[in-house]
Scaffold this motif. Structure first.
Motif, PDB file in Angstrom:
ATOM      1  N   ASP A  68       0.896  -1.151   0.000  1.00  0.00           N
ATOM      2  CA  ASP A  68       0.000   0.000   0.000  1.00  0.00           C
ATOM      3  C   ASP A  68       0.929   1.194   0.000  1.00  0.00           C
ATOM      4  N   ASP A 102       0.756   4.263   1.324  1.00  0.00           N
ATOM      5  CA  ASP A 102       0.972   4.889   2.629  1.00  0.00           C
ATOM      6  C   ASP A 102       1.857   4.020   3.500  1.00  0.00           C
ATOM      7  N   LEU A 103       1.529   2.731   3.510  1.00  0.00           N
ATOM      8  CA  LEU A 103       2.274   1.811   4.363  1.00  0.00           C
ATOM      9  C   LEU A 103       3.725   1.721   3.937  1.00  0.00           C
ATOM     10  N   SER A 153       5.501   4.699   5.018  1.00  0.00           N
ATOM     11  CA  SER A 153       5.775   4.794   6.451  1.00  0.00           C
ATOM     12  C   SER A 153       6.710   3.679   6.904  1.00  0.00           C
ATOM     13  N   LEU A 193       3.011  11.563   5.385  1.00  0.00           N
ATOM     14  CA  LEU A 193       2.432  11.114   4.120  1.00  0.00           C
ATOM     15  C   LEU A 193       1.865  12.287   3.340  1.00  0.00           C
ATOM     16  N   PHE A 245       2.952   3.650  11.111  1.00  0.00           N
ATOM     17  CA  PHE A 245       1.621   4.150  10.740  1.00  0.00           C
ATOM     18  C   PHE A 245       0.820   3.024  10.116  1.00  0.00           C
ATOM     19  N   PRO A 286      -2.621   2.546   7.997  1.00  0.00           N
ATOM     20  CA  PRO A 286      -3.765   3.205   7.363  1.00  0.00           C
ATOM     21  C   PRO A 286      -5.060   2.466   7.665  1.00  0.00           C
TER      22      PRO A 286
END
Lengths: 661, 272
Positions: free
Chosen positions: A551, A553-554, A557, B57, B86, B88
């Motif tokens: 993903d 975002d993942l 991060s 992000l 983090f 989501p």
């Protein structure tokens, strides 16, 4: 109806009329404008009158009928798939119709008009049924479009193969196959209009149901709609309309997307209004494309409307993709997938490879035993064995390495755009390579043989660079769509080159299907260099591929430079695919299917699935090479065609199973 | 196991927008070290935006997020990933992945290019699998798990990342009541080991129960921030959620508990 909707519809009608008049005024035969006018109104008997009445007028009318049909089909398909990019071509339907027509025309005689439309309907219906079930189960989104485009490319490869084997029988379909409004008289057109009119009327009646159907199957059911019936009706109507368009003017892409997009821009209240805007615009776009095609290259070597539509549509698709925010149609895949680490099956597949290599070297015009093969490999075999090996080994080596490179390329691209239907075909690689190769084959046929692989490699890299530059490496969905756009533009260009260089077309089509015929150790070395550079890079990055799969975002991060990594991996993967295509020709499917099959055996970890995919890719193309040179010997079957024959059913099963995804 | 050391994170005059529209209009939000901070608010108030900006992000249009006093935008990605995890909202798992595969990916920021997993990686993954109670499921494919099990697997992945700060975007959405509490209890356990936790929650009562510190956002601004029993009252619920309610002490924990009223309840109550 809001003023905006009326304005959009009126503009469409006006443009359609203008383009239609231009089309008639400009058409075949040197008819003065005044004579066109008198022919239209006096219906005389002179040659000019006949030209206008029986050639030009039907052509413009075909533009209207086919434009209506494509726009109507697109509105239906966009509603039931809930996807603004759905249309007969992006879902692979026109390609299915074209294949059916080409097949029948190659092996029997096929009259234009109703019979052609009926045959096209059979080809279209199979595809629509598949798409319909997938959409009904909620599997919409870009995944559906990629799947449809993959099917479309595969079917187009099949069509090309049929044309190649039955060159004389299908020569009449050449212009039609590129999508042309050209008509010979009123017969086929009248039949098409008679079929399209009730279908369009039914579509108008269906619009109210579509308004509810877009809310999703469950909601529609809850609102009292017999969802199954509506879906069946929608899919059938879309298939009929598509078949009419394919039967009359051949496979034409992007008219539906454009008309549907304009209809949405008019902000209609419901599908009835959308349809009223889309229909005239469909006709306007198709007729304008026809006029433009003849303005560009003159009347003698006309540019078919299908090519013009693709050249207009591709940038539009890029714009749509760039405006896309977030992931369209990304949804939770609740279905248990078959992808697992299966050590025993994986080991078996790996062991199959050496067995297959020896078996392949045994077979041929002179059969030699496995012992002889092994002896010959180590240089102590009989002269006969060494001669056999001399001709078989290099092409097998090319096939194995090419297959492995395509599979590695597909694995990387699928992870990078996070889509199981991605592959070198859809990243612009194959399209760009084709343009490069065609430049050499058709425009500079006297160039030394070494130029061809370099030209196609350069073409592939350029196309891929264009994809990356336009997409900016941000969203996987955007990348996939822009890849499609570039692929479409490239195939329009190759089609144009083919049309303008008919005599040399056969060699070019052979290249397009992909073949390992007559490849030598020099070809192998040429492929070995990029493979030795790129494969270790990809292997070093397996962990990055793993993280990238998660993903955006993942992965960010987790400390990955997502955009940069994706762009680099895409470049490496595409270059691998480009190298393979440069040597073996535009072989489809290996890059799409080998990674998928590898996941079934090796699970979702790239540490295992990447080598497994390469083994399977090598097996697949090696097998295709062997079958191609032995089964119909001395006639050679292009290995790309055999891969397509294995790949198309596999892909269909894959789509069928992922319909609930 | 390295004990997480204290790392501070705060937003200063943070302004974030998508295109023309500003979603956050210059907010100051510190996440108190070693505490659980819950961010609450109505839909589209900027909760997720705030959390995602904390996680680097999203790029702020003005203001900054400070991680250990240094601006996070100028901190290398991997350094951030070693200090801040983090998760989501409902991520989509790739096909064919086992729970253990997934959790292993959380070790990415600690791994060197091309190097095999270290003993510490393995120990940390084992610990994360145990802490979230999915150790028994480690060889199961993710797509065969229930929603609650899958969510715990994702949290295990974020735990394997081994960061002193953990941010979670609505980790309880789509879970049934028992699984919601299970996840929140797990977060309390993790917090008691010294982690700073930032979490976006839909349920105000859960937030009051489990958070030390509450940030209530309203249209891109901080309406109130502080301990739940100091700031949550009927006025706050009315202002932030636009809802009439009674706020009473939670019979179990004594923290504020919001009982929404709605429009028709009083009508039937007076009628009977």
């Amino acid at each position: 109806m809001s003023a905006r909707v009326v304005a959009f519809a009126a503009a469409g009608v006006a443009l359609a009329m203008l383009a239609g008049l231009l089309d008639i005024a400009q058409g075949q035969g040197d008819v003065p404008l005044g004579d066109v006018w008198s022919a239209l109104f006096n219906r005389g008997e002179s040659l000019n009158d006949a030209l206008v009445l029986d050639i030009r007028l039907p052509r413009a009318a075909a533009g209207i009928v086919a434009g209506f049909a494509l726009a109507g089909a697109a509105i239906i398909l966009q509603a039931i798939t809930r996807n603004p990019l759905a249309e007969p071509a992006t879902l692979g339907l026109t390609a299915g119709g074209a294949l059916a027509v080409t097949l029948v025309a190659a092996y029997a005689t096929l009259a234009p008009g109703a019979p052609t439309i009926a045959v096209a309907f059979v080809g279209v219906a199979v595809g629509t049924a598949l798409i319909g079930t997938m959409a009904a189960a909620g599997g919409g989104g870009v995944r559906l479009i990629l799947a449809g485009m993959a099917v479309g490319l595969a079917l187009a490869a099949g069509t090309a193969a049929v044309r190649l084997t039955k060159e004389t029988e299908t020569s009449g379909l050449f212009l039609w196959g590129a999508g042309s409004l050209l008509q010979n008289g009123w017969g086929p057109l009248t039949a098409g209009a008679l079929i399209a009119a009730p279908a369009l009327l039914a579509t108008l009646l269906l619009t109210r149901s579509l308004d509810v159907a877009v809310l999703g199957e469950h909601t529609a059911r809850a609102l009292g709609q017999r969802a199954g019936l509506v879906q069946l009706a929608s899919v059938t109507l879309a298939a009929v309309l598509t078949a009419v368009a394919v039967g009359l003017v051949g496979p034409i892409a992007f008219v539906g997307i454009l008309a549907g997009g304009l209809a949405r821009a008019a902000r209609p209240k419901g599908h009835l209004q959308a349809l009223l805007v889309a229909l005239p615009w469909g006709a306007a776009i198709l007729l304008a494309a026809d006029v433009a095609g003849r303005v560009i290259t003159g009347l003698d070597t006309e540019t078919p409307a299908g090519v013009v539509c693709a050249l207009i549509g591709a940038p539009v698709l890029v714009i749509v993709a760039k405006r896309l925010r977030g992931e369209v149609g990304q949804q939770l895949d609740t279905r248990a997938s078959g992808a697992r680490w299966r050590p025993r099956a994986a080991l078996l597949a790996a062991l199959l490879l050496p067995v297959a290599i020896i078996a392949s070297l045994c077979l041929g015009e002179i059969d030699i035993g496995p012992g002889e093969v092994v002896k010959s490999i180590f240089g102590s075999g009989s002269p006969l064995g060494e001669i056999a090996l001399e001709s078989r080994a290099p092409r097998l080596a090319v096939a194995l390495l090419g297959g492995a490179c395509l599979a590695a390329s597909g694995t990387v691209l699928q992870a990078a755009v996070r889509n199981p239907f991605a592959g070198p075909e859809l990243a612009g690689v194959v399209g760009g390579a084709s343009v490069g190769a065609f430049l050499v084959l058709l425009v500079y046929p006297d160039a030394p043989t070494l130029v061809l692989p370099f030209a196609s490699f350069a073409g592939a890299l350029l196309a891929m660079a264009a994809v990356l530059a336009l997409a900016g490496g941000t969203s996987p969905t955007r990348l996939a769509l822009i890849g499609l756009a570039v692929t479409a533009a490239c195939s329009a260009v190759t089609m144009l080159m083919l049309l303008n260089a008919q005599p040399a077309a056969a060699t070019a089509i052979t290249w397009l299907i992909g073949s390992t015929y007559a490849t030598s150790w020099a070809d192998f070395r040429m492929l070995l260099v990029p493979a030795v550079i790129l494969l270790p890079l990809v292997f070093l990055a397996v962990r990055r591929l793993d993280v990238l799969m998660l993903d955006d975002d993942l992965s960010r991060s987790l400390g990955l430079h997502t955009s940069r990594t994706r762009a680099l991996l895409l470049a490496a993967g595409a270059a691998l695919g480009a190298a393979a295509v440069a040597v073996c020709g535009a072989i489809a499917f290996v890059g799409l299917l080998a990674p998928h099959a590898a996941r079934l055996l090796a699970g979702g970890n790239h540490r295992r699935s990447l080598p497994m995919a390469m083994v399977l890719g090598a097996l697949l193309l090696g097998l295709a090479d062997t079958v191609g040179r032995t089964v119909l010997a001395p006639t050679e079957i292009p290995s790309g065609l055999i891969v397509s024959l294995i790949g198309a059913p596999y892909l269909a099963v894959l789509l069928w199973r992922s319909r609930t995804a | 196991m390295a004990e997480p050391h204290g790392v501070s994170i705060e937003a200063r005059q943070l302004r974030v927008g998508y295109g023309e529209r500003d979603v956050l209009n210059g907010v100051d939000v510190p996440l108190p070290e070693g505490q659980i901070t819950a961010i609450v608010g109505a839909n589209a108030c900027g909760k997720s935006t705030l959390l995602r900006t904390f996680a680097r992000l999203l790029k702020p249009t003005a203001g900054s997020v400070l991680l250990d006093g240094a601006e996070i935008a100028h901190t290398p990605t991997r350094d951030v990933a070693k200090r801040l995890g983090f998760l989501p909202q409902s991520p989509v798992p790739p096909e064919g992945l086992t729970v253990e595969d997934l959790v292993h990916r959380g070790r990415f920021p600690h791994q060197k290019l091309g190097r095999r997993s270290s003993a510490e990686d393995k120990a940390r993954v084992d610990w994360a699998l145990n802490a979230t109670g999915v150790h028994d499921l480690k060889d199961r494919p993710l797509d065969r798990l229930s929603g609650g099990q899958r969510q715990r697997a994702w949290i295990a992945m974020a735990l394997a990342q081994d960061t002193p700060i953990l941010l979670l975007d609505e980790p309880t959405t789509y879970l049934d009541l028992a699984h919601q509490l299970e996840v929140l209890d797990l977060l309390v356990d993790l917090n008691e080991q010294g982690r700073t936790i930032g979490i976006v929650l839909h349920d105000l009562n859960h937030a009051c129960r489990y958070a030390h510190h509450l940030v209530a956002l309203k249209r891109g601004e901080v309406y109130a921030a502080g301990a739940p029993d100091e700031i949550v009252d009927e006025v706050l619920v009315k202002q932030v959620f636009g809802l009439d309610s009674r706020v009473i002490p939670d019979p179990v924990t004594g923290t504020p508990m919001c009982v929404p009223i709605g429009r028709t309840v009083t009508r039937s109550a007076t009628a009977s």
